[in-house]
Write a protein that holds these residues in place. Structure first.
Motif, PDB file in Angstrom:
ATOM      1  N   VAL A 286       0.861  -1.185   0.000  1.00 35.57           N
ATOM      2  CA  VAL A 286       0.000   0.000   0.000  1.00 35.57           C
ATOM      3  C   VAL A 286       0.899   1.237   0.000  1.00 35.57           C
TER       4      VAL A 286
ATOM      5  N   ASP B   8       2.167   4.999   0.161  1.00 35.03           N
ATOM      6  CA  ASP B   8       1.620   6.140   0.897  1.00 35.03           C
ATOM      7  C   ASP B   8       0.886   7.124  -0.009  1.00 35.03           C
TER       8      ASP B   8
ATOM      9  N   THR C  61      -3.215   7.243  -0.472  1.00 36.96           N
ATOM     10  CA  THR C  61      -4.189   7.922   0.377  1.00 36.96           C
ATOM     11  C   THR C  61      -3.887   9.414   0.544  1.00 36.96           C
TER      12      THR C  61
ATOM     13  N   GLU D 233      -2.839  -4.436   9.285  1.00 36.68           N
ATOM     14  CA  GLU D 233      -1.681  -3.727   8.724  1.00 36.68           C
ATOM     15  C   GLU D 233      -2.120  -2.758   7.631  1.00 36.68           C
ATOM     16  N   ILE D 234      -3.023  -3.216   6.776  1.00 38.89           N
ATOM     17  CA  ILE D 234      -3.504  -2.369   5.685  1.00 38.89           C
ATOM     18  C   ILE D 234      -4.325  -1.204   6.228  1.00 38.89           C
TER      19      ILE D 234
ATOM     20  N   LYS E  61      -3.995   0.304   9.004  1.00 41.42           N
ATOM     21  CA  LYS E  61      -3.109   1.303   9.602  1.00 41.42           C
ATOM     22  C   LYS E  61      -2.622   2.316   8.572  1.00 41.42           C
ATOM     23  N   LYS E  62      -2.702   1.961   7.302  1.00 39.05           N
ATOM     24  CA  LYS E  62      -2.316   2.867   6.218  1.00 39.05           C
ATOM     25  C   LYS E  62      -3.470   3.802   5.833  1.00 39.05           C
TER      26      LYS E  62
END
Length: 275
Positions: free
Chosen positions: A140, A142, A145, A166-167, A169-170
């Motif tokens: 993913v 940065d 987003t 984990e995803i 958290k992005k």
């Protein structure tokens, strides 16, 4: 872009500018409050190749012998109308390898007028994006987003909870939208509709196209046919999946002849509405 295209259907047709052709379809008029409008787009050779193996053997790509800036402009006109764009986990893996580009290229000066079109129609500069993935096996970046862009991942019921966290958290929303065999198209589109999305553009490949048709959520198919036959042993065509029973019926919505396709060969721009 100066050479005109010719509208063959509906009649009366005639010559017209390429730019603005798909914007004039005004897809937002077809969206209902309780149901989003879903559409997709492909470019294919006459023998229906939409992708062939990369020369380095790493995945597949649109054949360079049919890719062209005139079709790409119309692709951008379709993407520019979307509230959200559907793609796949494979796209993110290719992006991380440097083999993919931003789908809606509003930061490219060539498409500045499409960015202005979105702003004049009250849309965000960049459409939100949704990915379909059965295994959550993708990076993913940065940049995905950045600027407050909303990102969704639709996956199966047996998702890996650690990987999902984990995803998330992005800043990505992970949604279980199907059983263990795969994502359910109706569940996915219903969820996006509930989130307020009305115009949904699928830029994904033949498996997602099959999913949208099998779920009966696809409204329109755009397809460009370049007047070339490619052959080859390793390729993808527009749909991949089990036999569709009953077959999915389409009606011709519009047809344009472009006399200035790849290397001066003609190409045809079709739009079909699902019955």
């Amino acid at each position: 872009m100066e050479k005109h295209i010719i509208q063959l259907y509906p009649q009366p047709g005639g010559a017209q500018r390429l730019k603005g052709t798909y914007l004039a379809h005004d897809l937002r008029q077809f969206a209902a409050k309780d149901q989003a409008y879903v559409y997709t787009n492909f470019i294919a050779s006459l023998d229906n190749r939409i992708a062939i193996s990369r020369s380095d053997g790493e995945g597949m790509e649109v054949p360079q012998s049919i890719a062209n800036e005139r079709d790409w402009w119309l692709f951008q006109e379709l993407a520019s109308q979307a509230d959200i764009i559907i793609s796949s986990g494979r796209y993110l893996r290719e992006w991380s390898q440097g083999n993919a580009q931003e789908i809606l290229q509003i930061d490219d000066p060539r498409f500045a007028e499409l960015r202005e079109w979105r702003q004049s129609n009250g849309l965000s500069p960049q459409a939100d994006i949704a990915f379909i993935s059965n295994n959550l096996n993708f990076p993913v970046p940065d940049v995905l987003t950045a600027g407050g862009r909303q990102v969704f991942v639709f996956t199966t019921a047996d998702l890996n909870p650690d990987r999902a966290r984990e995803i998330e958290k992005k800043g990505v929303h992970v949604i279980a939208a199907g059983d263990r065999t795969g994502v359910n198209g109706n569940t996915m589109i219903d969820y996006l509709t509930e989130q307020g999305y009305r115009i949904i553009f699928s830029s994904a490949g033949p498996k997602v196209f099959h999913l949208l048709m099998a779920s009966k959520v696809l409204n329109r198919l755009y397809i460009t046919y370049a007047s070339r036959i490619l052959g080859g042993e390793s390729y993808a065509d527009i749909v991949k999946g089990a036999l569709l029973e009953p077959a999915v019926n389409f009606n011709l919505n519009s047809l344009y002849l472009d006399p200035a396709g790849p290397d001066g060969q003609s190409q045809l721009f079709f739009a079909f509405d699902r019955q």
